[in-house]
Design an enzyme around this catalytic site. Structure first.
Site, PDB file in Angstrom:
ATOM      1  N   LYS A 159       0.864  -1.186   0.000  1.00  0.00           N
ATOM      2  CA  LYS A 159       0.000   0.000   0.000  1.00  0.00           C
ATOM      3  C   LYS A 159       0.901   1.237   0.000  1.00  0.00           C
ATOM      4  O   LYS A 159       1.086   1.902   1.016  1.00  0.00           O
ATOM      5  CB  LYS A 159      -0.928  -0.015   1.213  1.00  0.00           C
TER       6      LYS A 159
HETATM    7  N1  PPE Z   1      -7.523  -3.061  -3.014  1.00  0.00           N
HETATM    8  C1  PPE Z   1      -7.116  -1.789  -2.805  1.00  0.00           C
HETATM    9  C2  PPE Z   1      -6.498  -1.052  -3.919  1.00  0.00           C
HETATM   10  C3  PPE Z   1      -7.279  -1.219  -1.547  1.00  0.00           C
HETATM   11  O1  PPE Z   1      -6.862   0.021  -1.331  1.00  0.00           O
HETATM   12  C4  PPE Z   1      -7.911  -1.946  -0.519  1.00  0.00           C
HETATM   13  C5  PPE Z   1      -8.127  -1.332   0.821  1.00  0.00           C
HETATM   14  C6  PPE Z   1      -8.327  -3.266  -0.780  1.00  0.00           C
HETATM   15  C7  PPE Z   1      -8.103  -3.794  -2.038  1.00  0.00           C
HETATM   16  C8  PPE Z   1      -8.920  -4.143   0.278  1.00  0.00           C
HETATM   17  O2  PPE Z   1      -7.958  -4.469   1.244  1.00  0.00           O
HETATM   18  P1  PPE Z   1      -8.351  -4.785   2.754  1.00  0.00           P
HETATM   19  O3  PPE Z   1      -8.761  -3.502   3.388  1.00  0.00           O
HETATM   20  O4  PPE Z   1      -7.129  -5.367   3.324  1.00  0.00           O
HETATM   21  O5  PPE Z   1      -9.480  -5.740   2.710  1.00  0.00           O
HETATM   22  N2  PPE Z   1      -8.415   0.053   0.794  1.00  0.00           N
HETATM   23  C9  PPE Z   1      -8.225   0.826   2.008  1.00  0.00           C
HETATM   24  C10 PPE Z   1      -8.098   2.313   1.718  1.00  0.00           C
HETATM   25  C11 PPE Z   1      -9.258   3.014   1.148  1.00  0.00           C
HETATM   26  C12 PPE Z   1      -9.038   4.510   1.039  1.00  0.00           C
HETATM   27  O6  PPE Z   1      -9.911   5.190   0.500  1.00  0.00           O
HETATM   28  O7  PPE Z   1      -8.029   5.041   1.520  1.00  0.00           O
HETATM   29  C13 PPE Z   1      -9.291   0.496   3.041  1.00  0.00           C
HETATM   30  O8  PPE Z   1     -10.290  -0.125   2.725  1.00  0.00           O
HETATM   31  O9  PPE Z   1      -9.092   0.877   4.186  1.00  0.00           O
END
Ligand code: PPE
Length: 306
Positions: A159
């Site tokens: 991330k």
């Molecule tokens: N893909 C991406 C690109 C992503 O940013 C997230 C989380 C996910 C998949 C799902 O990952 P997980 O949260 O581990 O299930 N996105 C984070 C950030 C969003 C934002 O606007 O900033 C979140 O959901 O916290």
């Protein structure tokens, strides 16, 4: 409801919200050289608990390693404690938790070795990431005109703040076009993920999701995988194309911020009956109970703030 809180954790101490500022000449601001996590705390029958905190902290450290940070002054256990301290100090029960490790001053060059990592953790009350009606009605999405990163252009397992310019471009375009979320294809043209969520589809009672090869290994995706299997569904990982989504019985997206949200429409094509689907709702309900510590077999996912 804003992003305010009383304290932000900054390099080892809790400082008043107003003091968590950075200088204009912070390299992270210029180059996106920072890594972050999105985590949530929920109220449970035993008090506030942070959902899958250790997994999030481990992914944060993995992201830092991918970006190239070699010296990091905190351990995983100290970082876990820091997150709990920040939630507790702010007195929130349900909140979003945002740690960020960023390339701070100490040199000026396109090389992480010339700076030093700084670390902050903020918490705020953040509900309804995809809008108030999303849960009941599902949301409308489009296939973005932007492609998800090639894994050797900007590594997608991490991330990294700079990676999210891709999401910002896609989400802005999508909302300006009247949708609520964008679905991005990978460089081969298969479904990758959304701007901040992983994606699942349901076809003939089976649950299908793209492999994590080109996308973030979502922790919610992992939880959904477990929940779906425990509910007796077959979960299949395979390449998914755009037209397979159009013809799916159900499509849903999942992430820490969004939780589990059905897609009612993609590119002006109604998905299923155009509402949040049956299996989507079933998984959604179990997920909502799991994050709030109401299901014994998933209680180990809840890390009590204490
Ligand atoms: N893909 C991406 C690109 C992503 O940013 C997230 C989380 C996910 C998949 C799902 O990952 P997980 O949260 O581990 O299930 N996105 C984070 C950030 C969003 C934002 O606007 O900033 C979140 O959901 O916290």
């Amino acid at each position: 409801m804003g992003m305010e809180s009383k304290f932000i954790w900054k390099n080892g101490e809790l400082v008043p919200f107003e003091q968590a500022t950075i200088h204009f000449l912070t390299p992270a601001l210029h180059y996106g050289a920072a890594v972050f996590e999105g985590i949530r705390s929920y109220n449970t029958p035993k008090g506030p608990a942070i959902f899958r905190l250790r997994e999030h902290v481990e992914r944060l450290f993995d992201s830092a390693r991918v970006l190239g940070f070699r010296e990091f002054p905190w351990t995983v256990d100290e970082t876990i404690k820091a997150h709990k301290d920040t939630v507790r100090a702010n007195g929130f029960t349900d909140c979003y938790v945002r740690p960020l490790i960023y390339l701070d001053g100490g040199g000026w060059n396109l090389n992480v070795d010339y700076g030093k990592p700084s670390f902050m953790i903020a918490v705020w009350e953040w509900n309804n990431y995809l809008g108030e009606e999303a849960l009941a009605k599902g949301i409308r999405a489009n296939i973005s005109s932007f492609t998800r990163h090639h894994p050797n252009v900007s590594m997608t397992k991490a991330k990294i703040a700079g990676n999210y310019v891709n999401s910002v471009l896609a989400k802005t375009e999508s909302e300006r076009n009247g949708f609520q979320e964008a679905i991005l294809l990978d460089p081969q043209g298969y479904i990758a993920e959304c701007t901040g969520e992983n994606l699942f589809m349901v076809r003939d009672g089976k649950i299908i999701t793209p492999s994590t090869a080109p996308v973030l290994e979502g922790i919610t995706r992992q939880s959904i995988y477990t929940i779906a299997k425990d509910l007796g569904y077959e979960v299949i990982e395979m390449p998914v194309s755009r037209d397979q989504l159009y013809n799916a019985d159900e499509v849903f997206v999942c992430g820490t911020a969004a939780e589990v949200i059905g897609l009612s429409e993609i590119d002006f094509r109604k998905i299923g009956d155009g509402k949040s689907g049956k299996i989507t709702r079933e998984i959604q309900n179990v997920y909502h109970d799991a994050i709030r510590g109401k299901i014994a077999k998933y209680e180990s996912w809840c890390d009590y703030v204490g």
